[in-house]
Scaffold this active site. Structure first.
Site, PDB file in Angstrom:
ATOM      1  N   LYS A 180       1.654  -1.138  15.043  1.00  6.49           N
ATOM      2  CA  LYS A 180       3.080  -1.218  15.364  1.00  6.49           C
ATOM      3  C   LYS A 180       3.492  -2.508  16.074  1.00  6.49           C
ATOM      4  O   LYS A 180       4.688  -2.809  16.150  1.00  6.49           O
ATOM      5  CB  LYS A 180       3.485  -0.034  16.255  1.00  6.49           C
ATOM      6  CG  LYS A 180       3.520   1.298  15.530  1.00  6.49           C
ATOM      7  CD  LYS A 180       4.787   1.428  14.713  1.00  6.49           C
ATOM      8  CE  LYS A 180       4.659   2.393  13.565  1.00  6.49           C
ATOM      9  NZ  LYS A 180       4.309   1.754  12.281  1.00  6.49           N
TER      10      LYS A 180
ATOM     11  N   TYR B   3      -9.267   4.422   8.142  1.00  5.28           N
ATOM     12  CA  TYR B   3      -9.466   4.672   9.566  1.00  5.28           C
ATOM     13  C   TYR B   3     -10.587   5.702   9.673  1.00  5.28           C
ATOM     14  O   TYR B   3     -10.454   6.804   9.131  1.00  5.28           O
ATOM     15  CB  TYR B   3      -8.192   5.237  10.213  1.00  5.28           C
ATOM     16  CG  TYR B   3      -7.048   4.234  10.318  1.00  5.28           C
ATOM     17  CD1 TYR B   3      -6.279   3.892   9.201  1.00  5.28           C
ATOM     18  CD2 TYR B   3      -6.727   3.646  11.535  1.00  5.28           C
ATOM     19  CE1 TYR B   3      -5.229   2.987   9.306  1.00  5.28           C
ATOM     20  CE2 TYR B   3      -5.666   2.741  11.652  1.00  5.28           C
ATOM     21  CZ  TYR B   3      -4.935   2.408  10.532  1.00  5.28           C
ATOM     22  OH  TYR B   3      -3.900   1.512  10.644  1.00  5.28           O
TER      23      TYR B   3
ATOM     24  N   HIS C 106       0.832  -1.196   0.000  1.00  9.40           N
ATOM     25  CA  HIS C 106       0.000   0.000   0.000  1.00  9.40           C
ATOM     26  C   HIS C 106       0.871   1.252   0.000  1.00  9.40           C
ATOM     27  O   HIS C 106       1.732   1.391   0.851  1.00  9.40           O
ATOM     28  CB  HIS C 106      -0.861   0.051   1.263  1.00  9.40           C
ATOM     29  CG  HIS C 106      -1.935  -0.985   1.292  1.00  9.40           C
ATOM     30  ND1 HIS C 106      -2.827  -1.093   2.322  1.00  9.40           N
ATOM     31  CD2 HIS C 106      -2.260  -1.962   0.414  1.00  9.40           C
ATOM     32  CE1 HIS C 106      -3.661  -2.087   2.082  1.00  9.40           C
ATOM     33  NE2 HIS C 106      -3.326  -2.646   0.935  1.00  9.40           N
TER      34      HIS C 106
HETATM   35  C1  PHB Z   1      -5.111  -5.359  10.533  1.00  9.92           C
HETATM   36  O1  PHB Z   1      -5.155  -5.485   9.301  1.00  9.92           O
HETATM   37  O2  PHB Z   1      -5.386  -6.293  11.307  1.00  9.92           O
HETATM   38  C2  PHB Z   1      -4.760  -4.030  11.117  1.00  9.92           C
HETATM   39  C3  PHB Z   1      -4.272  -3.040  10.283  1.00  9.92           C
HETATM   40  C4  PHB Z   1      -3.966  -1.798  10.808  1.00  9.92           C
HETATM   41  C5  PHB Z   1      -4.138  -1.551  12.153  1.00  9.92           C
HETATM   42  C6  PHB Z   1      -4.603  -2.546  12.988  1.00  9.92           C
HETATM   43  C7  PHB Z   1      -4.918  -3.801  12.472  1.00  9.92           C
HETATM   44  O3  PHB Z   1      -3.860  -0.323  12.653  1.00  9.92           O
END
Ligand code: PHB
Length: 393
Positions: free
Chosen positions: A296, A200, A72
Site C-alpha cells: 500500500k 505470499y 495481474h
Molecule cells: C514488490 O514487488 O516489491 C512487492 C509486492 C507486493 C508487496 C510488497 C512488495 O506486498
C-alpha cells in the site's frame, strides 16, 4: 527563488503533485536531496493499485506503464502445505499492475522536464519557516550554497526521514506507531519468478513473498530477524529458504539466478496527525508508513496527492480554500484503513518465532477461514486492489 507551491521531495508523491499542478496551470518547484540517477535507480515498491494506474494514465504519464507494466488479475497464497489463488477480477472487477517505483519516478521526471518544470536535484532542505505567515519558505543547500525558496504553500513529500514533519511543533504533532519484531530481506534475482502472479507464503520458519519486476526478473522477500544482516544470508541460504518457504506445489519452482540487489527493510506502521500545519501539508511517507505486506505504501502516497492536488486546484482556480481543512481528515480515513489492512496481512502471514502452539494453530486457521470464504476472499481482494479514489479534478 519564488513559486506558488514549494515541494520538498522528488519521489512519486512530490513529482506527481508538481505534474498535476502544472496540468492546471499552477506553478511549483521540487527540491530533491538526491541525484536524478539515485531516484531513477533505487529499487523500491512495485505494485500499483488500479486507482494509481488510472490516475497516472489520466494525467498523461501512463503510456510506458500501460506498455511495460505487468497486470495481474489474481494473487496467490501458500501455507500449511496448501495453495490458494484469489481472483481479484472476479471478486472486485479490479486488478493490480507490477511497475517499479523508480519507473514511475523516471516517467514523472521526464514529463516535468519536458514541460519546463523545475526540479532541483541534490538540493537539501534544511529549514522550513513562516508557516503561520503568507510567505512560508524553505532554506536549502545546493552545491554548498545556501538558498531560499519562497512560496505560497509547502508540500512536505520528503519521506519518513525528511525534514518536513519536524517543522510541525511537537506540541501539536501526534504519532501512532508500531514496530514489528521482524524485517524483510529483499532481493532482485535475474530469473523467472515461480508464477506470473505474486505468491505470499506462510511457513513455520518465516514468511516469503515472490514478486517480480519483469518476466525474467524476480523480486523476492524473506522474513528475517529485525537486527539481521545481509552478511548472514549467503546465496545458498537464500535459495534454501525460498524453496522451503514456498513449499511444494505443482508448477511452482524457485528459479535461481544472479542475486542483483540484496537489502534489509524494517517493518513498521506509523501515522502522524495532523497532516496540515499552517501553510504546510504532509503527504506520503512523511506522514505515514505501512509494512509492505499489503503493498500500500506508494499507492497511499499517490492517493494523498490526488486529494492535495484537488485542494490546490479549488484554491487557485475557484478561490475556494475549504479543502485545505478537509485534506488531512479525508486522507487519514483511507490511511487508517490501509494501516489496518497492512497490519492484518502482516500479522496473518508472518509467524512469530516465540508464538505459543495455540497461536501457531490459530494463525493457520485464520488463513484457512479467509481463503475458504467468499466474503473473506472478497475482503482481501477489495483492499488489496485498492479502495475507490475520488477524481483529483
Ligand atoms: C514488490 O514487488 O516489491 C512487492 C509486492 C507486493 C508487496 C510488497 C512488495 O506486498
Amino acid at each position: 527563488m519564488r513559486t506558488q507551491v514549494g515541494i520538498i521531495g522528488g519521489g512519486p508523491a512530490g513529482l506527481l503533485l508538481s505534474h498535476l499542478l502544472h496540468l492546471e496551470g499552477i506553478e511549483s518547484v521540487v527540491l530533491e536531496s538526491r541525484s536524478r540517477a539515485y531516484g531513477e535507480g533505487r529499487v523500491r515498491a512495485g505494485l500499483l493499485e488500479q486507482n494509481t494506474v488510472d490516475l497516472l494514465t489520466e494525467a498523461g504519464v501512463g503510456e510506458r506503464l500501460v506498455r511495460e507494466g505487468l497486470p495481474h488479475d489474481g494473487v496467490q497464497f501458500t501455507f500449511d502445505g496448501r495453495y490458494h489463488r484469489i481472483d481479484m477480477r472476479e471478486h472486485t472487477g479490479r486488478r493490480v499492475t507490477i511497475y517499479g517505483q523508480q519507473e514511475v519516478v523516471k516517467d514523472l521526471i521526464a514529463a516535468r522536464l519536458a514541460a519546463g518544470g523545475a526540479i532541483v536535484f541534490e538540493a537539501e532542505a534544511r529549514e522550513i519557516g513562516g508557516l503561520d505567515t503568507e510567505r512560508p519558505y524553505v532554506r536549502y543547500v545546493e552545491g554548498g550554497v545556501e538558498k531560499t525558496l519562497e512560496c505560497d504553500y509547502i508540500a512536505g513529500c520528503d519521506g519518513f526521514h525528511g525534514v518536513a514533519r519536524g517543522a510541525i511543533p511537537a506540541s501539536v504533532l501526534q504519532t501512532f506507531d508500531r514496530i514489528f519484531p521482524f524485517a524483510w530481506l529483499g532481493m532482485l534475482i535475474a530469473a523467472e519468478p515461480p508464477s506470473e502472479e505474486l505468491i505470499y507464503s506462510h511457513h513455520p520458519e518465516g514468511f516469503a513473498l515472490f514478486s517480480m519486476r519483469a518476466p525474467k526478473v524476480t523480486r523476492a522477500y524473506l522474513q528475517v530477524e529485525p537486527d539481521d544482516d545481509v552478511k548472514n544470508w549467503p546465496a545458498e541460504r537464500i535459495w534454501e529458504a525460498l524453496r522451503k518457504r514456498l513449499g511444494q506445489h505443482e508448477g511452482l519452482t524457485v528459479h535461481e539466478g544472479e542475486l542483483m540487489q540484496v537489502g534489509i527493510t524494517p517493518m513498521r506502521s506509523f501515522v502522524t496527525e495532523p497532516m496540515k500545519h499552517g501553510r504546510m501539508f504532509l503527504a506520503g511517507d512523511a506522514a505515514h508508513i505501512v509494512p509492505p505486506t499489503g503493498a500500500k505504501g506508494m499507492n497511499l502516497a499517490i492517493a494523498d496527492i490526488s486529494v492535495l492536488a484537488r485542494a490546490f486546484v479549488a484554491h487557485y482556480k475557484r478561490r475556494d480554500s475549504s479543502q485545505f481543512e478537509t485534506y488531512g481528515p479525508e486522507c487519514l480515513r483511507r490511511i487508517w484503513r490501509a494501516e489496518h489492512f497492512s497490519w492484518w496481512m502482516t500479522t496473518m502471514l508472518h509467524p512469530l518465532m516465540d508464538a505459543s502452539p495455540f497461536d501457531k494453530k490459530r494463525q493457520i486457521a485464520e488463513l484457512d477461514t479467509v481463503m475458504n470464504s467468499r466474503a473473506g476472499r472478497t475482503f482481501l481482494a477489495e483492499n488489496y486492489a485498492g479502495l475507490p479514489l475520488a477524481p483529483w479534478r
